[in-house]
Design a protein around this motif. Structure first.
Motif, PDB file in Angstrom:
ATOM      1  N   TYR A  35       0.801  -1.226   0.000  1.00 25.56           N
ATOM      2  CA  TYR A  35       0.000   0.000   0.000  1.00 25.56           C
ATOM      3  C   TYR A  35       0.831   1.273   0.000  1.00 25.56           C
ATOM      4  O   TYR A  35       0.390   2.312  -0.458  1.00 25.56           O
ATOM      5  N   ARG A  36       2.012   1.228   0.630  1.00 24.76           N
ATOM      6  CA  ARG A  36       2.771   2.448   0.818  1.00 24.76           C
ATOM      7  C   ARG A  36       4.151   2.317   0.185  1.00 24.76           C
ATOM      8  O   ARG A  36       4.263   2.377  -1.043  1.00 24.76           O
ATOM      9  N   SER A  91      -7.990   1.565  -3.523  1.00 19.16           N
ATOM     10  CA  SER A  91      -6.710   0.919  -3.793  1.00 19.16           C
ATOM     11  C   SER A  91      -5.688   2.014  -4.064  1.00 19.16           C
ATOM     12  O   SER A  91      -6.061   3.155  -4.348  1.00 19.16           O
ATOM     13  N   PRO A  92      -4.390   1.700  -3.981  1.00 14.27           N
ATOM     14  CA  PRO A  92      -3.391   2.710  -4.345  1.00 14.27           C
ATOM     15  C   PRO A  92      -3.658   3.275  -5.745  1.00 14.27           C
ATOM     16  O   PRO A  92      -3.496   4.478  -5.973  1.00 14.27           O
ATOM     17  N   GLN A 115      -8.049  -4.836  -4.380  1.00 13.16           N
ATOM     18  CA  GLN A 115      -9.000  -4.232  -3.445  1.00 13.16           C
ATOM     19  C   GLN A 115     -10.407  -4.093  -4.045  1.00 13.16           C
ATOM     20  O   GLN A 115     -11.232  -3.302  -3.562  1.00 13.16           O
TER      21      GLN A 115
END
Lengths: 339, 339
Positions: free
Chosen positions: A143-144, A316-317, B84
């Motif tokens: 995610y990051r 989502s990203p 997601q």
């Protein structure tokens, strides 16, 4: 024909287990968790496999506690935060239990427990299982940024819990021998996807608070219950920021929850001693706090009636990169002590 | 207390809609789909938003066909292939329907219909909706390579269908006026996650066939039905490769399905005329074929009793990079014509 938002259930959560990593075992609830690994690896070579292994260990431990075999479990509801929910599929495959994969982000613990409660309450199976997980290291890199990058975290950012929780649910009609009290799911509300207007991925609490508000208000309006009918209203995982926002939003709607409100993301870490900024989050957060701390208090009768809501951020990203806002959902369970 | 694998239901799929892209509208079923966009964009600027828009259009069209409003729908089960599951959350958010997010890869169509059927059959809500989608362009760049890269495809590779299907389900007890026949879900089986031993992401059919085998055999063993009790046994989406493997595997178990077997991934494209290699796949494939072709034939009585199984491969690009095998699951619905 209008829909009723509240669904009646009569489901006993008769066994559960929690598996956590190092940071969680050093927190205020540390000694309550069933299994802990200070290095977060659980004997595996990748973080993703470690997360799968936590799910396997959690379900295995819950089954062992209740002396239940895999072939007695009719349906398994599971989910996690990884792309394509691989921790659940790989972690639980060997049990051979009919498998319903879920994606509700951090709301998946409540989502899986809600569907499990429906299955057993309405006679579709005798025993259902709910398993969810998250892992700080697999979540950060998905995610990051990679952990090695050492990115600075925003003050509102939440810390993804390394943990997995598993729950076994059966109809509460069954009279089973029990030394302790029971925890019974009486009513449920399925959340609606809410658009918060928040685009900041480092402020999930703010993005998810409106979803918790919507679900709570729908429950209170239909049932005519009030916050002070409950010993505890607990969300997972709004954290410090989102929890404050929810309390304010609820006040504006005429519901004062401050006296009975808490959040799993606030409970799992020590804010002063552990560097967690906005609190904990992740599918595993509410699952391990519910299993290790809240359900035992309900069973012992220290909490006679509670509301448990897990909130999830459904972006989502990629969706954020495309300028979308963070969507959120919150599912609710009313859980009662029964002697 | 052993579990029964087959769950009884009594649920009518009383409306449905299909939305597809250009390649699908040029295939053998092209003129059966409700909405088509030859450029696959549906007015959106990104492929992910196009996929969300297809979901919105599909549910909207199904609701319009049946004159059902969003507030009459008690629960919405939805999922897709994107990380997601963002097509579902963003595409369906505006309806404000209680939302249960699913992840079952390409099995999600059957998974969502199965849970919808349970909800209405057991009186948990009056109307449930099931929506799933996939998009060739969003799937290619997430799972494989950017389209611009122009990667060569393996002969067994399947083509992700650009499409979304929506279904409205209510209890079949209700006597509702109907000009045409009805399609009623009688029995369901929830799939178990199977480890195929296949590591080749370009051969999903082979990886998913064992899951379809497991579910079909569990159904036949418990019900004592035989393949020739059905006018059609249809999987989605094993494609040409996986379909052949399933037929062989079933024969080895003593079940000859060849005479009544077909696969949504084989039906949607013209193998000779359209360059699809292994056939179609994706959450949208079985959804649009079921909605546009199979259900109408059941309603008209051309098919009096069918088995519909959707299969899903539960891996991620990351899990394959870490050396894991492709896991798969298949959920089954028995659907009957009722006058």
């Amino acid at each position: 024909m209008m829909r009723g938002d509240v669904i009646q259930t009569n489901a006993e959560i008769f066994a559960s287990a929690s598996v956590v990593g190092g940071k969680e075992s050093e927190g205020p609830l540390g000694n309550l968790f069933d299994l802990r690994d200070s290095c977060d690896r659980f004997g595996m070579k990748t973080w993703e496999k470690s997360e799968s292994e936590m799910q396997r260990l959690a379900l295995n431990t819950a089954m062992a506690k209740a002396t239940v075999n895999a072939n007695e479990i009719g349906t398994l509801f599971a989910g996690d935060l990884l792309n394509q929910c691989v921790s659940s599929a790989y972690g639980l495959q060997t049990f051979g239990i009919p498998y319903v994969g879920l994606y509700g982000a951090c709301s998946t613990c409540a989502e899986s427990l809600l569907l499990s409660s429906l299955m057993v309450s309405y006679g579709m199976c005798n025993i259902a299982a709910a398993v969810t997980s998250s892992h700080y290291c697999s979540a950060e890199r998905q995610y990051r940024t990679p952990l090695e990058y050492g990115a600075q975290r925003a003050p509102t950012a939440q810390w993804t819990v390394t943990g997995a929780g598993a729950f076994l649910v059966r109809s509460a009609d069954e009279e089973m021998p029990s030394d302790e009290g029971r925890a019974v799911v009486r009513r449920c509300v399925i959340g609606r996807v809410q658009d918060s207007g928040v685009r900041d991925a480092a402020n999930m609490g703010a993005a998810m608070a409106p979803a918790a508000l919507d679900t709570l208000c729908r429950f209170f309006e239909e049932t005519q219950m009030r916050p002070d009918d409950y010993d505890l209203i607990v969300t997972g995982d709004l954290g410090f920021e989102g929890g404050d926002i929810l309390t304010s939003l609820m006040r504006a709607e005429g519901y004062e929850i401050g006296g009975v409100y808490n959040d799993c993301g606030k409970m799992i870490y020590d804010r002063e001693r552990q560097d967690v900024h906005g609190g904990g989050s992740g599918c595993g957060c509410s699952a391990v706090v519910l299993s290790a701390d809240i359900l035992p208090r309900v069973k012992r009768g220290e909490l006679s009636r509670i509301l448990f809501l897990a909130t999830g951020a459904m972006m989502s990203p990629d969706s954020l990169k495309q300028g979308e806002e963070v969507l959120a959902v919150a599912h609710l369970l009313e859980i009662e002590h029964l002697p």
